[in-house]
Write an enzyme that holds these catalytic residues in place. Sequence first.
Site, PDB file in Angstrom:
ATOM      1  N   ASP A 157       0.805  -1.222   0.000  1.00  0.00           N
ATOM      2  CA  ASP A 157       0.000   0.000   0.000  1.00  0.00           C
ATOM      3  C   ASP A 157       0.838   1.273   0.000  1.00  0.00           C
ATOM      4  OD1 ASP A 157      -2.233  -1.697   0.142  1.00  0.00           O
ATOM      5  OD2 ASP A 157      -2.121  -1.735   2.338  1.00  0.00           O
ATOM      6  N   GLY A 167      -4.480  -4.463  -3.699  1.00  0.00           N
ATOM      7  CA  GLY A 167      -5.543  -3.486  -3.934  1.00  0.00           C
ATOM      8  C   GLY A 167      -4.888  -2.164  -4.260  1.00  0.00           C
ATOM      9  N   HIS A 168      -5.036  -1.704  -5.490  1.00  0.00           N
ATOM     10  CA  HIS A 168      -4.354  -0.484  -5.931  1.00  0.00           C
ATOM     11  C   HIS A 168      -5.405   0.564  -6.296  1.00  0.00           C
ATOM     12  CE1 HIS A 168      -0.924  -3.399  -7.281  1.00  0.00           C
ATOM     13  NE2 HIS A 168      -1.029  -3.313  -5.973  1.00  0.00           N
ATOM     14  N   THR A 169      -5.345   1.702  -5.618  1.00  0.00           N
ATOM     15  CA  THR A 169      -6.300   2.774  -5.894  1.00  0.00           C
ATOM     16  C   THR A 169      -5.606   3.872  -6.694  1.00  0.00           C
ATOM     17  OG1 THR A 169      -7.476   2.313  -3.847  1.00  0.00           O
ATOM     18  CG2 THR A 169      -7.863   4.469  -4.830  1.00  0.00           C
ATOM     19  N   GLN A 171       2.052  -6.103  -3.142  1.00  0.00           N
ATOM     20  CA  GLN A 171       2.522  -6.220  -1.758  1.00  0.00           C
ATOM     21  C   GLN A 171       3.816  -5.400  -1.588  1.00  0.00           C
ATOM     22  OE1 GLN A 171       1.601  -9.644  -3.316  1.00  0.00           O
ATOM     23  NE2 GLN A 171      -0.365  -8.745  -2.845  1.00  0.00           N
ATOM     24  N   SER A 176       5.404  12.050  -4.336  1.00  0.00           N
ATOM     25  CA  SER A 176       3.954  12.128  -4.532  1.00  0.00           C
ATOM     26  C   SER A 176       3.352  12.831  -3.328  1.00  0.00           C
ATOM     27  CB  SER A 176       3.406  10.705  -4.675  1.00  0.00           C
ATOM     28  OG  SER A 176       2.007  10.715  -4.555  1.00  0.00           O
ATOM     29  N   ARG A 214      -5.584   0.073   8.630  1.00  0.00           N
ATOM     30  CA  ARG A 214      -4.160  -0.248   8.585  1.00  0.00           C
ATOM     31  C   ARG A 214      -3.469   0.252   9.852  1.00  0.00           C
ATOM     32  NH1 ARG A 214      -3.913   2.149   2.507  1.00  0.00           N
ATOM     33  NH2 ARG A 214      -4.791   0.376   1.418  1.00  0.00           N
ATOM     34  N   LYS A 267       1.819   2.116  -5.102  1.00  0.00           N
ATOM     35  CA  LYS A 267       2.373   1.538  -6.345  1.00  0.00           C
ATOM     36  C   LYS A 267       1.447   1.814  -7.530  1.00  0.00           C
ATOM     37  CE  LYS A 267       2.408  -2.489  -4.293  1.00  0.00           C
ATOM     38  NZ  LYS A 267       2.131  -2.124  -2.891  1.00  0.00           N
ATOM     39  N   GLY A 268       0.128   1.615  -7.289  1.00  0.00           N
ATOM     40  CA  GLY A 268      -0.845   1.808  -8.367  1.00  0.00           C
ATOM     41  C   GLY A 268      -0.776   3.208  -8.930  1.00  0.00           C
TER      42      GLY A 268
HETATM   43  P1  GDP Z   1      -0.740   0.278  -3.529  1.00  0.00           P
HETATM   44  O1  GDP Z   1      -1.354  -1.000  -3.061  1.00  0.00           O
HETATM   45  O2  GDP Z   1       0.725   0.357  -3.291  1.00  0.00           O
HETATM   46  O3  GDP Z   1      -1.098   0.624  -4.955  1.00  0.00           O
HETATM   47  O4  GDP Z   1      -1.376   1.414  -2.640  1.00  0.00           O
HETATM   48  P2  GDP Z   1      -2.930   1.575  -2.269  1.00  0.00           P
HETATM   49  O5  GDP Z   1      -3.637   2.071  -3.470  1.00  0.00           O
HETATM   50  O6  GDP Z   1      -3.450   0.352  -1.611  1.00  0.00           O
HETATM   51  O7  GDP Z   1      -2.838   2.663  -1.132  1.00  0.00           O
HETATM   52  C1  GDP Z   1      -2.341   3.940  -1.369  1.00  0.00           C
HETATM   53  C2  GDP Z   1      -3.475   4.946  -1.085  1.00  0.00           C
HETATM   54  O8  GDP Z   1      -2.928   6.241  -0.954  1.00  0.00           O
HETATM   55  C3  GDP Z   1      -4.494   5.037  -2.220  1.00  0.00           C
HETATM   56  O9  GDP Z   1      -5.743   5.326  -1.656  1.00  0.00           O
HETATM   57  C4  GDP Z   1      -3.982   6.222  -3.056  1.00  0.00           C
HETATM   58  O10 GDP Z   1      -5.038   6.909  -3.724  1.00  0.00           O
HETATM   59  C5  GDP Z   1      -3.381   7.109  -1.995  1.00  0.00           C
HETATM   60  N1  GDP Z   1      -2.202   7.865  -2.382  1.00  0.00           N
HETATM   61  C6  GDP Z   1      -1.198   7.523  -3.238  1.00  0.00           C
HETATM   62  N2  GDP Z   1      -0.241   8.465  -3.229  1.00  0.00           N
HETATM   63  C7  GDP Z   1      -0.628   9.413  -2.344  1.00  0.00           C
HETATM   64  C8  GDP Z   1      -0.039  10.626  -1.868  1.00  0.00           C
HETATM   65  O11 GDP Z   1       1.056  11.017  -2.233  1.00  0.00           O
HETATM   66  N3  GDP Z   1      -0.759  11.349  -0.946  1.00  0.00           N
HETATM   67  C9  GDP Z   1      -1.969  10.938  -0.485  1.00  0.00           C
HETATM   68  N4  GDP Z   1      -2.582  11.684   0.414  1.00  0.00           N
HETATM   69  N5  GDP Z   1      -2.547   9.806  -0.911  1.00  0.00           N
HETATM   70  C10 GDP Z   1      -1.882   9.049  -1.821  1.00  0.00           C
HETATM   71  P1  IMO Z   2      -0.865  -4.230  -2.180  1.00  0.00           P
HETATM   72  O1  IMO Z   2      -0.440  -4.728  -3.533  1.00  0.00           O
HETATM   73  C1  IMO Z   2      -0.980  -4.754   2.130  1.00  0.00           C
HETATM   74  C2  IMO Z   2      -0.943  -8.865   3.643  1.00  0.00           C
HETATM   75  C3  IMO Z   2      -2.174  -9.360   4.386  1.00  0.00           C
HETATM   76  C4  IMO Z   2      -1.538 -10.297   5.389  1.00  0.00           C
HETATM   77  C5  IMO Z   2      -0.411 -10.942   4.560  1.00  0.00           C
HETATM   78  C6  IMO Z   2      -0.762 -12.289   3.965  1.00  0.00           C
HETATM   79  O2  IMO Z   2      -2.170  -3.539  -2.189  1.00  0.00           O
HETATM   80  O3  IMO Z   2       0.234  -3.453  -1.537  1.00  0.00           O
HETATM   81  P2  IMO Z   2      -2.307 -13.006   1.909  1.00  0.00           P
HETATM   82  O4  IMO Z   2      -3.767 -12.782   1.663  1.00  0.00           O
HETATM   83  O5  IMO Z   2      -1.420 -12.422   0.870  1.00  0.00           O
HETATM   84  O6  IMO Z   2      -1.987 -14.428   2.199  1.00  0.00           O
HETATM   85  O7  IMO Z   2      -2.016 -12.197   3.288  1.00  0.00           O
HETATM   86  O8  IMO Z   2      -0.117 -10.028   3.513  1.00  0.00           O
HETATM   87  N1  IMO Z   2      -1.159  -8.334   2.281  1.00  0.00           N
HETATM   88  C7  IMO Z   2      -1.126  -7.030   1.979  1.00  0.00           C
HETATM   89  N2  IMO Z   2      -0.994  -5.943   2.764  1.00  0.00           N
HETATM   90  N3  IMO Z   2      -1.063  -4.610   0.805  1.00  0.00           N
HETATM   91  C8  IMO Z   2      -1.173  -5.686  -0.005  1.00  0.00           C
HETATM   92  O9  IMO Z   2      -1.116  -5.592  -1.359  1.00  0.00           O
HETATM   93  C9  IMO Z   2      -1.250  -6.965   0.576  1.00  0.00           C
HETATM   94  N4  IMO Z   2      -1.395  -8.220   0.093  1.00  0.00           N
HETATM   95  C10 IMO Z   2      -1.316  -9.048   1.151  1.00  0.00           C
HETATM   96  O10 IMO Z   2      -2.853  -8.301   5.010  1.00  0.00           O
HETATM   97  O11 IMO Z   2      -0.922  -9.566   6.408  1.00  0.00           O
HETATM   98 MG    MG Z   3      -2.835  -1.660  -1.763  1.00  0.00          MG
END
Ligand code: GDP
Ligand code: IMO
Ligand code: MG
Length: 417
Positions: free
Chosen positions: A12, A39-41, A218, A406, A297, A15-16
């Site tokens: 999280d 999960g990438h937002t 991840q 960012s 989180r 990356k997305g």
């Molecule tokens: P990923 O799994 O690495 O793609 O990350 P996620 O999408 O799960 O979580 C990152 C969250 O932070 C998402 O809701 C994004 O929209 C948001 N985000 C990404 N970059 C920034 C930033 O620089 N500032 C803020 N406030 N939010 C961000």
């Molecule tokens: P992104 O790509 C954050 C965590 C789970 C748990 C552990 C094992 O959005 O960064 P699993 O279901 O993979 O067997 O769970 O890994 N986990 C993540 N935490 N971001 C993710 O992906 C994750 N994918 C798995 O919460 O601790």
């Molecule tokens: Mg994520």
Amino acid sequence: MNKAVIGLQWGDEGKGKIVDYLSEDFDLVVRYQGGNNAGHTVIVDDITYKLNLIPSGVIRGKVCYLGQGVVLDPKHFSKEFQQIKKKINDPQVFLSSNISLILDYHKQLDKINESILNPNKKIGTTSKGIGPAYQDKVGRKSIKLYDLKSKKILEEKINAIKKFYDPILDNFNELKVNVEQTVQDLLSFYDLVKELIVDNSSIKKEYKNKKILFEGAQGALLDLDHGSYPFVTSSNTVSSNIVIGSALQVDYKTIGIFKAYATRVGNGPFPSELVNEIGDYIAEKGLEIGTVTKRKRRCGWLDLVSLKYSCEINRVSELCMTKADVLNNLSEVKVCKSYNSKDYEDINFSESNILDSLLLENNDFEVFPGWGDTKDLSKFEKLPDNLKKFINYIEMYLNIPIKIISLGPERNQTIIR
Ligand code: GDP
Ligand code: IMO
Ligand code: MG
């Protein structure tokens, strides 16, 4: 040059968002591991895209590819593909025929695995069947996408799986494997996706001299071998898995991505965790709710010790820092610079019980004064001085430049140096 965007923390990191931003300059965007536990937002022009399997390059209309190291849940993929088709005209998504599938019994087994552990030993998985699907891959029982061509092969393989798993499923009052239904569902899925399935060699040939962007899922600290086992995911998230998971034998440069603080969803050691009002404040400001499981989180200060380790195991050559804007209104910001006076060379990151003993109170922090507002800043030079000092300290500590900053979720809230 091909590039890879790899999470350096517990996922999280954003990356997305960054893959969407960078993908403009690439021909192909590739996932090489993980499944819909990711999960990438991504937010572009006020439209929010939530992606689990499909690489974020799809938003710019780039060709996207899920390599053989991904585990794919057909039911989930069908839904996600339908969803993205509502927002993107003719999305170009291709699937390696050598992908292993996640089926219902994997999700049931994921639940069973968690249920037998004591509360403090539970992994806190996303319940998407990831671990059991990779177990079957290693155990040579996976249903592969290429199997879907033959009803006979499917029946044979799923009958064997039934023999293996029914006693366990039954023991835990879970539904037994329904061979007929599973085969039927898979054949229907095949009808939907057969045009998207490609073999590894054809994609390799087609993109031989093109630019490829790899999207990590991840983060390094959740890596099966490098992370704090067993509180990890079941794949190798690090960049060295790219060639195996994509079957594209190419060179690439690794961009390591991290948040200006740290979060972890699920259980396991977290040496800089803030179980207090500052942690709650960061969670609220940063909207730190898991995209996949909607869990809150856990939040903490940026941990430079584990970050240095992550840079090393990923051979990171440049960095991207996200979400410093979340810390804007804090009067002071800290970073963890050593664990109980131990430097990162002295820590064994792959043993969770060692990391677990590293409590926040005993760790050493560098303290920075807050930096105020970061709104509408498009150039590095215009950033507040205190934020520049924070960035400079991290670069000196890691000895790697931070090239992308960012400061908000929108695509255009991004500074390149
Ligand atoms: P990923 O799994 O690495 O793609 O990350 P996620 O999408 O799960 O979580 C990152 C969250 O932070 C998402 O809701 C994004 O929209 C948001 N985000 C990404 N970059 C920034 C930033 O620089 N500032 C803020 N406030 N939010 C961000
Ligand atoms: P992104 O790509 C954050 C965590 C789970 C748990 C552990 C094992 O959005 O960064 P699993 O279901 O993979 O067997 O769970 O890994 N986990 C993540 N935490 N971001 C993710 O992906 C994750 N994918 C798995 O919460 O601790
Ligand atoms: Mg994520």
